[in-house]
Design a protein around this motif. Structure first.
Motif, PDB file in Angstrom:
ATOM      1  N   VAL A 156       0.858  -1.185   0.000  1.00 51.73           N
ATOM      2  CA  VAL A 156       0.000   0.000   0.000  1.00 51.73           C
ATOM      3  C   VAL A 156       0.891   1.230   0.000  1.00 51.73           C
ATOM      4  O   VAL A 156       1.781   1.354   0.834  1.00 51.73           O
ATOM      5  N   GLU A 157       0.646   2.133  -0.949  1.00 50.76           N
ATOM      6  CA  GLU A 157       1.437   3.359  -1.063  1.00 50.76           C
ATOM      7  C   GLU A 157       0.499   4.554  -1.010  1.00 50.76           C
ATOM      8  O   GLU A 157      -0.466   4.638  -1.767  1.00 50.76           O
TER       9      GLU A 157
ATOM     10  N   ARG B 164      -5.128   3.025  -7.971  1.00 50.99           N
ATOM     11  CA  ARG B 164      -4.380   2.387  -9.059  1.00 50.99           C
ATOM     12  C   ARG B 164      -3.609   1.192  -8.503  1.00 50.99           C
ATOM     13  O   ARG B 164      -2.943   1.288  -7.472  1.00 50.99           O
ATOM     14  N   LEU B 165      -3.688   0.051  -9.193  1.00 52.26           N
ATOM     15  CA  LEU B 165      -2.971  -1.146  -8.782  1.00 52.26           C
ATOM     16  C   LEU B 165      -1.738  -1.305  -9.660  1.00 52.26           C
ATOM     17  O   LEU B 165      -1.850  -1.467 -10.870  1.00 52.26           O
ATOM     18  N   ARG B 166      -0.578  -1.226  -9.040  1.00 57.34           N
ATOM     19  CA  ARG B 166       0.681  -1.367  -9.772  1.00 57.34           C
ATOM     20  C   ARG B 166       1.019  -2.853  -9.856  1.00 57.34           C
ATOM     21  O   ARG B 166       1.384  -3.476  -8.865  1.00 57.34           O
ATOM     22  N   ASP B 167       0.909  -3.403 -11.054  1.00 53.37           N
ATOM     23  CA  ASP B 167       1.037  -4.844 -11.240  1.00 53.37           C
ATOM     24  C   ASP B 167       2.427  -5.364 -10.923  1.00 53.37           C
ATOM     25  O   ASP B 167       2.583  -6.483 -10.433  1.00 53.37           O
TER      26      ASP B 167
ATOM     27  N   LYS C 206       2.441  -5.485  -7.125  1.00 50.80           N
ATOM     28  CA  LYS C 206       1.131  -5.658  -6.487  1.00 50.80           C
ATOM     29  C   LYS C 206       0.917  -4.646  -5.365  1.00 50.80           C
ATOM     30  O   LYS C 206       0.633  -4.987  -4.214  1.00 50.80           O
ATOM     31  N   THR C 207       1.069  -3.385  -5.727  1.00 54.04           N
ATOM     32  CA  THR C 207       0.898  -2.290  -4.771  1.00 54.04           C
ATOM     33  C   THR C 207      -0.297  -1.434  -5.171  1.00 54.04           C
ATOM     34  O   THR C 207      -0.418  -1.032  -6.332  1.00 54.04           O
ATOM     35  N   VAL C 208      -1.177  -1.162  -4.219  1.00 49.58           N
ATOM     36  CA  VAL C 208      -2.312  -0.275  -4.467  1.00 49.58           C
ATOM     37  C   VAL C 208      -1.953   1.108  -3.955  1.00 49.58           C
ATOM     38  O   VAL C 208      -1.394   1.271  -2.876  1.00 49.58           O
ATOM     39  N   ILE C 209      -2.243   2.109  -4.766  1.00 49.91           N
ATOM     40  CA  ILE C 209      -1.925   3.499  -4.435  1.00 49.91           C
ATOM     41  C   ILE C 209      -3.199   4.186  -3.955  1.00 49.91           C
ATOM     42  O   ILE C 209      -4.243   4.085  -4.601  1.00 49.91           O
ATOM     43  N   ILE C 210      -3.107   4.887  -2.829  1.00 50.54           N
ATOM     44  CA  ILE C 210      -4.299   5.473  -2.216  1.00 50.54           C
ATOM     45  C   ILE C 210      -4.076   6.956  -1.926  1.00 50.54           C
ATOM     46  O   ILE C 210      -3.107   7.334  -1.265  1.00 50.54           O
TER      47      ILE C 210
ATOM     48  N   GLN D 189       2.848   5.180   8.998  1.00 50.75           N
ATOM     49  CA  GLN D 189       3.255   5.289   7.600  1.00 50.75           C
ATOM     50  C   GLN D 189       4.151   6.475   7.292  1.00 50.75           C
ATOM     51  O   GLN D 189       4.895   6.459   6.316  1.00 50.75           O
ATOM     52  N   ASP D 190       4.099   7.523   8.066  1.00 51.52           N
ATOM     53  CA  ASP D 190       4.885   8.711   7.742  1.00 51.52           C
ATOM     54  C   ASP D 190       4.988   9.589   8.981  1.00 51.52           C
ATOM     55  O   ASP D 190       4.479   9.252  10.046  1.00 51.52           O
ATOM     56  N   ASP D 191       5.661  10.738   8.814  1.00 45.19           N
ATOM     57  CA  ASP D 191       5.705  11.694   9.908  1.00 45.19           C
ATOM     58  C   ASP D 191       4.297  12.182  10.221  1.00 45.19           C
ATOM     59  O   ASP D 191       3.465  12.319   9.308  1.00 45.19           O
ATOM     60  N   PRO D 192       4.003  12.477  11.476  1.00 44.17           N
ATOM     61  CA  PRO D 192       2.652  12.917  11.842  1.00 44.17           C
ATOM     62  C   PRO D 192       2.156  14.099  11.019  1.00 44.17           C
ATOM     63  O   PRO D 192       0.961  14.184  10.702  1.00 44.17           O
ATOM     64  N   GLU D 193       3.061  15.021  10.641  1.00 40.93           N
ATOM     65  CA  GLU D 193       2.636  16.193   9.882  1.00 40.93           C
ATOM     66  C   GLU D 193       2.213  15.835   8.451  1.00 40.93           C
ATOM     67  O   GLU D 193       1.527  16.606   7.797  1.00 40.93           O
TER      68      GLU D 193
END
Length: 340
Positions: free
Chosen positions: A184-185, A195-198, A201-205, A251-255
């Protein structure tokens, strides 16, 4: 709620590259950009302005001092022209006549200024910048109004059947990762949503729920697109799901994170009710359904079909139990042989 128009007037004549942008200036910018009648809590702005400063930096690195815009005010002036429904050529003519444009400013730099403004308004990766390679189809606005361009970009045309597909409770980001091995990205580009990157196998959100919530009350996006996008976020990030909440917060910095993604409201589970995201949902759910677990952990967590899960683990448990009993019996027989 108070009107956002009551926000005190703050000068926007400071550098568009300043970081961080003071909260008073943020309020003034969104008052011009979002044109919403309501005033929103300042924490709604934080993830968006991380995007804002990053995009300004990217475009400046591509064009340096050749870029004509210097302040937030310059961006706001271009944004107003775009929002008023001007065509690309009309926006270009407007910028060329601005007092802050030099006679030596190149057309390429003017185009970059317009594309940057559009990115900030719509959270769409419009334009082509040397240091912002994405590996996907470029979004190039070359004619007509930006509103027309957005309507053409987000088509309601449906080409895939959805018979037999159910958007059940197992269809969320954590289940995708734990059961089906998806990646998941998170993205700041609305066009890449679902979008599903084949290749991996990563789904972008697209995860800027606050930006979407604000635009429920504006008209810069086609009717229904914002609500439908929020419905997909409610589906993938179900409200009250502690596991999903823990995953997102890591997943990332709080900001960078928009916590409002965890409270997007009711879940729409009727796949036939989706228009803009229908085909991507179909592709994503189809791949999720046909992916079989490949590890013990994935098998344990895969409860998509309870009729198969319970008999499977009962059978495995009995197999382990019988194996353990046989091992104990064998050990006792060996012991008796040496100790009659």
């Amino acid at each position: 709620m108070n009107s956002i128009q009551s926000t005190p007037i703050v000068s926007l004549d400071s550098s568009f590259l300043e970081s961080p942008i003071p909260s008073e200036r943020q309020e003034s910018i969104v008052a011009h950009f979002w044109r919403s009648r309501n005033k929103f809590p300042k924490q709604h702005f934080q993830p968006y302005f991380q995007y804002y400063t990053e995009q300004c930096r990217v475009v400046y690195q591509s064009h340096g001092n050749g870029l004509p815009i210097r302040t937030h005010q310059h961006i706001v002036e271009i944004a107003t022209c775009v929002q008023d429904g001007s065509s690309r050529s009309e926006v270009n003519e407007f910028v060329q006549k601005c007092q802050w444009i030099s006679d030596t400013t190149s057309q390429e730099a003017i185009n970059a200024s317009i594309d940057l403004t559009v990115r900030l308004l719509f959270m769409l990766d419009v334009g082509d910048f040397a240091n912002a390679y994405s590996g996907r189809k470029k979004l190039l606005w070359v004619q007509g109004s930006m509103h027309d361009f957005v309507r053409e970009t987000f088509s309601e045309a449906i080409s895939l059947e959805h018979d037999g597909l159910r958007l059940d409770g197992a269809f969320n980001v954590c289940k995708m990762i734990r059961i089906a091995g998806f990646g998941v990205e998170l993205t700041c580009n609305l066009y890449d949503h679902l979008r599903l990157r084949d290749v991996d196998k990563t789904v972008i959100i697209f995860h800027h729920a606050s930006f979407l919530t604000v635009h429920r009350q504006t008209s810069i996006f086609p009717p229904g697109l914002v609500d439908e996008t929020l419905a997909t976020l409610a589906l993938l990030f179900p409200q009250g799901d502690k596991e999903v909440q823990r995953w997102y917060n890591k997943q990332d910095d709080p900001e960078e994170l928009d916590k409002n993604i965890l409270s997007c409201g009711m879940v729409g589970r009727q796949i036939g009710s989706y228009r803009y995201w229908h085909d991507r949902l179909v592709m994503l759910k189809t791949e999720f359904d046909r992916t079989q677990p490949s590890t013990i952990s994935q098998w344990w967590n895969d409860r998509r079909d309870g009729r198969q899960w319970y008999p499977l683990w009962v059978a495995l448990s009995l197999t382990v139990l019988f194996g353990l009993v046989q091992s104990i019996e064998g050990a006792l027989q060996v012991y008796k042989a040496y100790h009659p």
